[in-house]
Design a protein around this motif. Structure first.
Motif, PDB file in Angstrom:
ATOM      1  N   SER A  91       0.838  -1.207   0.000  1.00 13.41           N
ATOM      2  CA  SER A  91       0.000   0.000   0.000  1.00 13.41           C
ATOM      3  C   SER A  91       0.866   1.247   0.000  1.00 13.41           C
ATOM      4  O   SER A  91       1.660   1.448   0.921  1.00 13.41           O
ATOM      5  CB  SER A  91      -0.918   0.008   1.227  1.00 13.41           C
ATOM      6  OG  SER A  91      -1.730  -1.148   1.254  1.00 13.41           O
TER       7      SER A  91
ATOM      8  N   ASP B 139       1.626   5.480   0.062  1.00  8.84           N
ATOM      9  CA  ASP B 139       1.131   6.575   0.916  1.00  8.84           C
ATOM     10  C   ASP B 139       0.300   7.571   0.110  1.00  8.84           C
ATOM     11  O   ASP B 139       0.503   8.783   0.177  1.00  8.84           O
ATOM     12  CB  ASP B 139       2.302   7.281   1.615  1.00  8.84           C
ATOM     13  CG  ASP B 139       3.289   7.895   0.634  1.00  8.84           C
ATOM     14  OD1 ASP B 139       3.227   7.563  -0.575  1.00  8.84           O
ATOM     15  OD2 ASP B 139       4.126   8.702   1.067  1.00  8.84           O
TER      16      ASP B 139
ATOM     17  N   ARG C  47       7.677   6.920  -3.643  1.00  8.62           N
ATOM     18  CA  ARG C  47       6.683   6.987  -2.585  1.00  8.62           C
ATOM     19  C   ARG C  47       7.002   5.952  -1.510  1.00  8.62           C
ATOM     20  O   ARG C  47       7.712   4.977  -1.751  1.00  8.62           O
ATOM     21  CB  ARG C  47       5.274   6.709  -3.139  1.00  8.62           C
ATOM     22  CG  ARG C  47       4.844   7.591  -4.286  1.00  8.62           C
ATOM     23  CD  ARG C  47       4.875   9.062  -3.931  1.00  8.62           C
ATOM     24  NE  ARG C  47       4.007   9.392  -2.818  1.00  8.62           N
ATOM     25  CZ  ARG C  47       3.071  10.336  -2.849  1.00  8.62           C
ATOM     26  NH1 ARG C  47       2.883  11.041  -3.941  1.00  8.62           N
ATOM     27  NH2 ARG C  47       2.348  10.594  -1.789  1.00  8.62           N
ATOM     28  N   LYS C  48       6.433   6.160  -0.323  1.00  5.31           N
ATOM     29  CA  LYS C  48       6.590   5.192   0.758  1.00  5.31           C
ATOM     30  C   LYS C  48       5.520   4.105   0.609  1.00  5.31           C
ATOM     31  O   LYS C  48       4.361   4.405   0.357  1.00  5.31           O
ATOM     32  CB  LYS C  48       6.465   5.868   2.119  1.00  5.31           C
ATOM     33  CG  LYS C  48       7.626   6.791   2.453  1.00  5.31           C
ATOM     34  CD  LYS C  48       7.463   7.374   3.852  1.00  5.31           C
ATOM     35  CE  LYS C  48       8.633   8.282   4.210  1.00  5.31           C
ATOM     36  NZ  LYS C  48       8.493   8.860   5.573  1.00  5.31           N
ATOM     37  N   TRP C  49       5.936   2.856   0.791  1.00  8.94           N
ATOM     38  CA  TRP C  49       5.032   1.723   0.673  1.00  8.94           C
ATOM     39  C   TRP C  49       5.009   0.931   1.978  1.00  8.94           C
ATOM     40  O   TRP C  49       6.047   0.753   2.616  1.00  8.94           O
ATOM     41  CB  TRP C  49       5.468   0.791  -0.456  1.00  8.94           C
ATOM     42  CG  TRP C  49       5.269   1.365  -1.833  1.00  8.94           C
ATOM     43  CD1 TRP C  49       6.053   2.302  -2.449  1.00  8.94           C
ATOM     44  CD2 TRP C  49       4.222   1.047  -2.743  1.00  8.94           C
ATOM     45  NE1 TRP C  49       5.553   2.580  -3.698  1.00  8.94           N
ATOM     46  CE2 TRP C  49       4.429   1.825  -3.910  1.00  8.94           C
ATOM     47  CE3 TRP C  49       3.131   0.172  -2.697  1.00  8.94           C
ATOM     48  CZ2 TRP C  49       3.593   1.757  -5.009  1.00  8.94           C
ATOM     49  CZ3 TRP C  49       2.289   0.093  -3.793  1.00  8.94           C
ATOM     50  CH2 TRP C  49       2.520   0.883  -4.931  1.00  8.94           C
ATOM     51  N   LYS C  50       3.830   0.449   2.354  1.00 10.39           N
ATOM     52  CA  LYS C  50       3.681  -0.430   3.516  1.00 10.39           C
ATOM     53  C   LYS C  50       3.381  -1.838   3.026  1.00 10.39           C
ATOM     54  O   LYS C  50       2.510  -2.034   2.171  1.00 10.39           O
ATOM     55  CB  LYS C  50       2.554   0.056   4.423  1.00 10.39           C
ATOM     56  CG  LYS C  50       2.311  -0.850   5.620  1.00 10.39           C
ATOM     57  CD  LYS C  50       1.141  -0.366   6.454  1.00 10.39           C
ATOM     58  CE  LYS C  50       0.865  -1.320   7.618  1.00 10.39           C
ATOM     59  NZ  LYS C  50      -0.301  -0.875   8.421  1.00 10.39           N
TER      60      LYS C  50
ATOM     61  N   GLU D 243      -3.992   8.099  -1.441  1.00 10.13           N
ATOM     62  CA  GLU D 243      -5.361   7.618  -1.457  1.00 10.13           C
ATOM     63  C   GLU D 243      -5.880   7.683  -2.885  1.00 10.13           C
ATOM     64  O   GLU D 243      -5.485   8.551  -3.664  1.00 10.13           O
ATOM     65  CB  GLU D 243      -6.257   8.464  -0.546  1.00 10.13           C
ATOM     66  CG  GLU D 243      -5.990   8.272   0.940  1.00 10.13           C
ATOM     67  CD  GLU D 243      -6.981   9.035   1.798  1.00 10.13           C
ATOM     68  OE1 GLU D 243      -7.749   9.851   1.244  1.00 10.13           O
ATOM     69  OE2 GLU D 243      -6.999   8.804   3.020  1.00 10.13           O
TER      70      GLU D 243
END
Length: 296
Positions: free
Chosen positions: A163, A165, A276-279, A167
């Motif tokens: 996911s 960061d 981008r940052k990803w989780k 929307e």
């Protein structure tokens, strides 16, 4: 209070646009009780603490369909599923609210009735059906009724959710899609969706990999998500069975064999190089679906 637990979902699964979905062992919990008057909502963003709250709207709709009413309501959210992330957070509110109405009034849950109410709120069954029933589901709406089948897949599979960061609303993700598709693309997706359902039920990795391809939505929506195509390519090159856009996105879902755990480390290293940052969340199939419990 009554506790309602609803699992996250991943919809479409590549070619199964608006009909295929699965439930995951990531959950939103909702606590609800009848009070003397008014509406009290806690545990969510301030913008959702009102009568437009989707859980509350769904609960009120269900009460109306059941010919029931309440004096007032207190609702408490304990949410772990990201908003607008492609993991079915809206479906948890819809199913949770409807089940809340049944539970408050002590009415035995009828899955067909729940889905009939749910589809008046969300007219796409790909998220609401697995959120309620768990497992992997195929669902369609015909003559105002939701028809569905549920099955599971190999326990050797895991689901890796990536996911970013950002929307991405379902509305935005739908606007980018073409209004019409070619016969060739239609046949491409229909054949793969049918093969995918059967391949998942049998745990056939080779067929899953082929069947998960799509020509309806991913190539369009992928343009809205940084590094989308590169991540899919990287996952495939490093042993993943397949990967696809989860729902409308922006989460990417990877189906991986649990024994290929080295993929976790490789993905984390690769994602750290992205803009981008990803989780990353390693999840399993949730087989049972939504649950109701009475709390003291």
């Amino acid at each position: 209070m009554i506790k309602i637990t609803v699992p996250a979902t991943s919809a479409n699964l590549g070619p199964g646009f608006d009909c295929l979905g699965l439930a995951l062992d990531l959950y939103n919990d909702f606590y609800v009780e009848e009070i003397d008057e008014g509406l009290v909502i806690e545990g969510c963003l301030e913008e959702f603490k009102n009568e437009n709250n989707l859980f509350y709207v769904s609960l009120k709709k269900a009460l109306s369909e059941l010919n029931e009413a309440v004096k007032g309501l207190k609702i408490v959210f304990d949410s772990r599923i990201p908003l607008k992330g492609g993991l079915g957070s809206s479906a948890t509110c819809i199913i949770g609210g409807i089940l809340g109405a049944f539970a408050i009034k002590g009415i035995e849950v009828d899955n067909d009735k729940v889905l009939k109410i749910a589809k008046t709120i969300e007219n796409h069954p790909d998220n609401i059906v697995p959120a309620l029933l768990g497992g992997i589901t195929v669902a369609v709406i015909e003559d105002d009724k939701v028809y569905y089948e549920k099955f599971t897949t190999s326990e050797s599979f895991e689901f890796i959710a990536l996911s970013p960061d950002i929307e991405l609303s379902t509305e935005e993700a739908r606007r980018i899609l073409p209004k019409n598709i070619s016969l060739v693309d239609g046949v491409y997706n229909v054949s793969r969706a049918a093969l995918l359902a059967m391949a998942l039920s049998k745990g056939n990795k080779e067929n899953i990999a082929v069947a998960c391809n799509d020509k309806f939505h991913q190539n369009y929506r992928g343009q809205l998500i940084p590094d989308f195509f590169e991540i899919l390519k990287f996952a495939k090159e490093n042993g993943a069975i397949t990967s696809f856009l989860s729902g409308a996105g922006p989460t990417i879902m990877i189906i991986n064999e649990k024994e290929n755990s080295i993929l976790h480390e490789k993905l984390e290293k690769y994602l750290s190089t992205c803009e981008r940052k990803w989780k990353m969340s390693v999840l399993n199939l949730e087989k049972d679906g939504a649950k109701i419990n009475n709390c003291k």
